[in-house]
Design a protein around this motif. Structure first.
Motif, mmCIF file in Angstrom:
data_model
loop_
_atom_site.group_PDB
_atom_site.id
_atom_site.type_symbol
_atom_site.label_atom_id
_atom_site.label_comp_id
_atom_site.label_asym_id
_atom_site.label_seq_id
_atom_site.Cartn_x
_atom_site.Cartn_y
_atom_site.Cartn_z
ATOM 1 N N PHE A 67 -9.823 -8.696 -4.870
ATOM 2 C CA PHE A 67 -9.017 -7.847 -5.888
ATOM 3 C C PHE A 67 -10.337 -6.686 -6.466
ATOM 4 O O PHE A 67 -11.470 -7.022 -6.110
ATOM 5 C CB PHE A 67 -9.243 -8.801 -7.043
ATOM 6 N N PRO A 68 -9.660 -5.484 -5.967
ATOM 7 C CA PRO A 68 -10.491 -4.494 -6.221
ATOM 8 C C PRO A 68 -11.372 -4.307 -7.473
ATOM 9 O O PRO A 68 -11.229 -4.923 -8.480
ATOM 10 C CB PRO A 68 -9.553 -3.176 -6.195
ATOM 11 N N ALA A 69 -12.797 -3.745 -7.278
ATOM 12 C CA ALA A 69 -13.687 -3.604 -8.244
ATOM 13 C C ALA A 69 -13.247 -2.762 -9.183
ATOM 14 O O ALA A 69 -12.224 -1.687 -8.744
ATOM 15 C CB ALA A 69 -15.153 -3.422 -7.622
ATOM 16 N N ARG A 70 -13.754 -2.527 -10.391
ATOM 17 C CA ARG A 70 -13.870 -1.506 -11.386
ATOM 18 C C ARG A 70 -12.279 -1.290 -11.876
ATOM 19 O O ARG A 70 -12.119 -0.099 -12.466
ATOM 20 C CB ARG A 70 -14.211 -0.014 -11.024
ATOM 21 N N THR A 71 -11.531 -2.475 -11.833
ATOM 22 C CA THR A 71 -10.115 -1.968 -12.553
ATOM 23 C C THR A 71 -9.714 -3.345 -13.224
ATOM 24 O O THR A 71 -9.944 -4.386 -12.669
ATOM 25 C CB THR A 71 -9.134 -1.733 -11.596
ATOM 26 N N ALA A 72 -8.926 -3.299 -14.399
ATOM 27 C CA ALA A 72 -8.266 -4.244 -14.944
ATOM 28 C C ALA A 72 -6.831 -3.979 -14.900
ATOM 29 O O ALA A 72 -5.910 -4.723 -15.778
ATOM 30 C CB ALA A 72 -8.661 -4.608 -16.335
ATOM 31 N N ASP A 73 -6.209 -2.997 -14.096
ATOM 32 C CA ASP A 73 -4.895 -2.678 -14.182
ATOM 33 C C ASP A 73 -4.582 -2.048 -12.748
ATOM 34 O O ASP A 73 -4.324 -0.814 -12.686
ATOM 35 C CB ASP A 73 -4.741 -1.764 -15.438
ATOM 36 N N LEU A 74 -4.483 -2.960 -11.877
ATOM 37 C CA LEU A 74 -4.295 -2.708 -10.626
ATOM 38 C C LEU A 74 -2.510 -2.737 -10.361
ATOM 39 O O LEU A 74 -1.697 -3.603 -10.691
ATOM 40 C CB LEU A 74 -4.869 -3.858 -9.537
ATOM 41 N N HIS A 75 -2.071 -1.434 -9.771
ATOM 42 C CA HIS A 75 -0.815 -1.467 -9.869
ATOM 43 C C HIS A 75 -0.234 -1.245 -8.276
ATOM 44 O O HIS A 75 -0.751 -0.887 -7.493
ATOM 45 C CB HIS A 75 -0.079 -0.021 -10.480
ATOM 46 N N HIS A 76 1.125 -2.099 -8.079
ATOM 47 C CA HIS A 76 1.979 -1.752 -6.796
ATOM 48 C C HIS A 76 2.704 -0.576 -6.902
ATOM 49 O O HIS A 76 3.312 -0.030 -7.865
ATOM 50 C CB HIS A 76 2.522 -3.104 -6.526
ATOM 51 N N PRO A 187 -1.004 14.858 15.142
ATOM 52 C CA PRO A 187 -0.900 13.687 15.472
ATOM 53 C C PRO A 187 -1.954 12.763 14.971
ATOM 54 O O PRO A 187 -3.144 12.837 14.876
ATOM 55 C CB PRO A 187 -1.013 13.661 17.140
ATOM 56 N N GLY A 188 -1.292 11.285 14.459
ATOM 57 C CA GLY A 188 -2.038 10.522 13.718
ATOM 58 C C GLY A 188 -1.945 10.465 12.156
ATOM 59 O O GLY A 188 -2.580 9.795 11.626
ATOM 60 N N ASP A 189 -1.396 11.677 11.827
ATOM 61 C CA ASP A 189 -1.201 11.712 10.229
ATOM 62 C C ASP A 189 -0.341 10.571 9.696
ATOM 63 O O ASP A 189 0.714 10.571 10.420
ATOM 64 C CB ASP A 189 -0.936 13.065 9.807
ATOM 65 N N LEU A 190 -0.461 9.818 8.560
ATOM 66 C CA LEU A 190 0.379 9.359 7.901
ATOM 67 C C LEU A 190 0.872 9.974 6.725
ATOM 68 O O LEU A 190 0.242 10.634 5.800
ATOM 69 C CB LEU A 190 -0.079 7.929 7.407
ATOM 70 N N ILE A 191 2.172 9.718 6.169
ATOM 71 C CA ILE A 191 2.846 10.306 5.086
ATOM 72 C C ILE A 191 3.360 9.000 4.196
ATOM 73 O O ILE A 191 4.231 8.548 4.722
ATOM 74 C CB ILE A 191 3.631 11.360 5.268
ATOM 75 N N PHE A 192 2.825 8.849 3.107
ATOM 76 C CA PHE A 192 3.584 7.992 2.052
ATOM 77 C C PHE A 192 4.426 8.676 1.276
ATOM 78 O O PHE A 192 4.023 9.774 0.842
ATOM 79 C CB PHE A 192 2.490 7.311 1.087
ATOM 80 N N THR A 193 5.725 8.301 1.274
ATOM 81 C CA THR A 193 6.898 9.269 0.757
ATOM 82 C C THR A 193 7.484 9.094 -0.609
ATOM 83 O O THR A 193 8.375 9.649 -1.035
ATOM 84 C CB THR A 193 8.161 9.258 1.614
ATOM 85 N N GLY A 194 6.803 8.164 -1.427
ATOM 86 C CA GLY A 194 6.848 8.139 -2.862
ATOM 87 C C GLY A 194 7.507 6.546 -3.018
ATOM 88 O O GLY A 194 7.854 5.809 -2.134
ATOM 89 N N THR A 195 7.621 6.306 -4.222
ATOM 90 C CA THR A 195 7.928 4.879 -4.704
ATOM 91 C C THR A 195 8.997 4.926 -5.725
ATOM 92 O O THR A 195 9.087 5.822 -6.586
ATOM 93 C CB THR A 195 6.732 4.017 -5.275
ATOM 94 N N PRO A 196 9.859 3.941 -5.796
ATOM 95 C CA PRO A 196 10.953 3.972 -7.147
ATOM 96 C C PRO A 196 10.456 3.496 -8.222
ATOM 97 O O PRO A 196 9.281 2.910 -8.291
ATOM 98 C CB PRO A 196 12.108 2.950 -6.264
ATOM 99 N N ALA A 197 11.251 3.462 -9.100
ATOM 100 C CA ALA A 197 10.735 2.708 -10.500
ATOM 101 C C ALA A 197 10.265 1.538 -10.417
ATOM 102 O O ALA A 197 10.764 0.728 -9.610
ATOM 103 C CB ALA A 197 11.850 3.075 -11.604
ATOM 104 N N GLY A 198 9.772 0.960 -11.258
ATOM 105 C CA GLY A 198 9.163 -0.587 -11.431
ATOM 106 C C GLY A 198 7.756 -0.888 -10.958
ATOM 107 O O GLY A 198 7.541 -2.054 -10.940
ATOM 108 N N VAL A 199 7.096 0.246 -11.023
ATOM 109 C CA VAL A 199 5.667 -0.056 -10.700
ATOM 110 C C VAL A 199 5.012 -0.851 -11.684
ATOM 111 O O VAL A 199 5.414 -0.852 -12.744
ATOM 112 C CB VAL A 199 4.891 1.138 -10.483
ATOM 113 N N GLY A 200 4.073 -1.751 -11.471
ATOM 114 C CA GLY A 200 3.485 -2.508 -12.391
ATOM 115 C C GLY A 200 2.419 -3.352 -11.893
ATOM 116 O O GLY A 200 1.868 -3.019 -10.863
ATOM 117 N N PRO A 201 1.758 -4.404 -12.813
ATOM 118 C CA PRO A 201 0.523 -4.854 -12.441
ATOM 119 C C PRO A 201 0.587 -5.979 -11.378
ATOM 120 O O PRO A 201 1.628 -6.444 -11.082
ATOM 121 C CB PRO A 201 0.200 -5.281 -13.927
ATOM 122 N N ILE A 202 -0.589 -5.928 -10.679
ATOM 123 C CA ILE A 202 -0.885 -7.170 -9.707
ATOM 124 C C ILE A 202 -1.990 -7.721 -10.411
ATOM 125 O O ILE A 202 -3.008 -7.334 -10.848
ATOM 126 C CB ILE A 202 -1.353 -6.563 -8.340
#
Length: 224
Positions: A67-76, A187-202
């Protein structure tokens, strides 16, 4: 003193033992209208904006993550990720799909509390988005991603995010073309293309499954 040896970040490729070398990671913010609204933005007025993650934020699926450090609100944030085998600047939309090597399901992990603090103070988001292991990505499927199809995420089997790829405000070729007006894509670049609604805590101990039409599922868990 000898120079350190630094292994490049790589991604698995479906059907082959070869691995895709990762050069840079770019991410599109708020590229689904419903997610833009849940984050307090107006999608009808917003052109795409971009942020980055370090290449070594990549981590394979099937992994138990600390679990990442320095957070109490990790989101997906479940996302379609595209990997480029070509590049350039000022790329025409009509040519953009020809630069794609493959695609995968990914997670843009976000320390939401740190992001909120940064926004409030007018500071960069780097520590909210670009931390260690903040970019889990499943195996790449070679080829061009579908223009439509499901994108979803479950936690411990419970649905959390669900949408379709054709709900993107800017589609994949448009994203590549627009990004190439800011940087020289390679070449080698990655692109994250966005997320639909419903993001929330892990939470600690959670098990996540990210799904994108045509791609292998991405499975990750977090240590308890």
């Amino acid at each position: 003193m000898p120079l350190p040896h630094v292994a490049p970040a790589t991604l698995a490729i479906m059907g082959t033992p070869d691995r895709f070398p990762v050069r840079r990671i770019f991410c599109v913010g708020q590229n689904y209208a419903d997610h833009a609204r849940e984050m307090g933005s107006d999608p009808d007025r917003q052109k795409p904006f971009f942020f980055t993650k370090p290449a070594d934020a990549v981590v394979d699926g099937g992994t138990v993550l600390p679990f990442p450090a320095r957070t109490a609100d990790l989101h997906h944030e479940v996302e379609l990720v595209v990997a480029l085998s070509g590049g350039g600047t000022d790329i025409p939309v009509a040519d953009a799909a020809g630069l794609i090597f493959g695609y995968a399901a990914g997670l843009d992990l976000t320390r939401r509390d740190l992001q909120a603090e940064a926004k409030k103070a007018g500071r960069p988001w780097d520590m909210a988005k670009g931390f260690d292991r903040s970019a889990p990505i499943g195996p790449l499927t070679p080829g061009i991603p579908p223009a439509s199809g499901r994108i979803s995420l479950t936690i411990n089997g419970d649905p959390r995010q669900s949408g379709t790829l054709d709900q993107m405000i800017w589609n994949v070729p448009e994203i590549i073309a627009e990004l190439s007006t800011y940087v020289d894509l390679r070449p080698g670049d990655l692109i994250f293309t966005g997320t639909p609604a419903g993001v929330g805590p892990i939470l600690r101990g959670d098990r996540l499954e990210a799904m994108v039409e045509g791609a292998a599922p991405l499975l990750v868990a977090f240590a308890g």
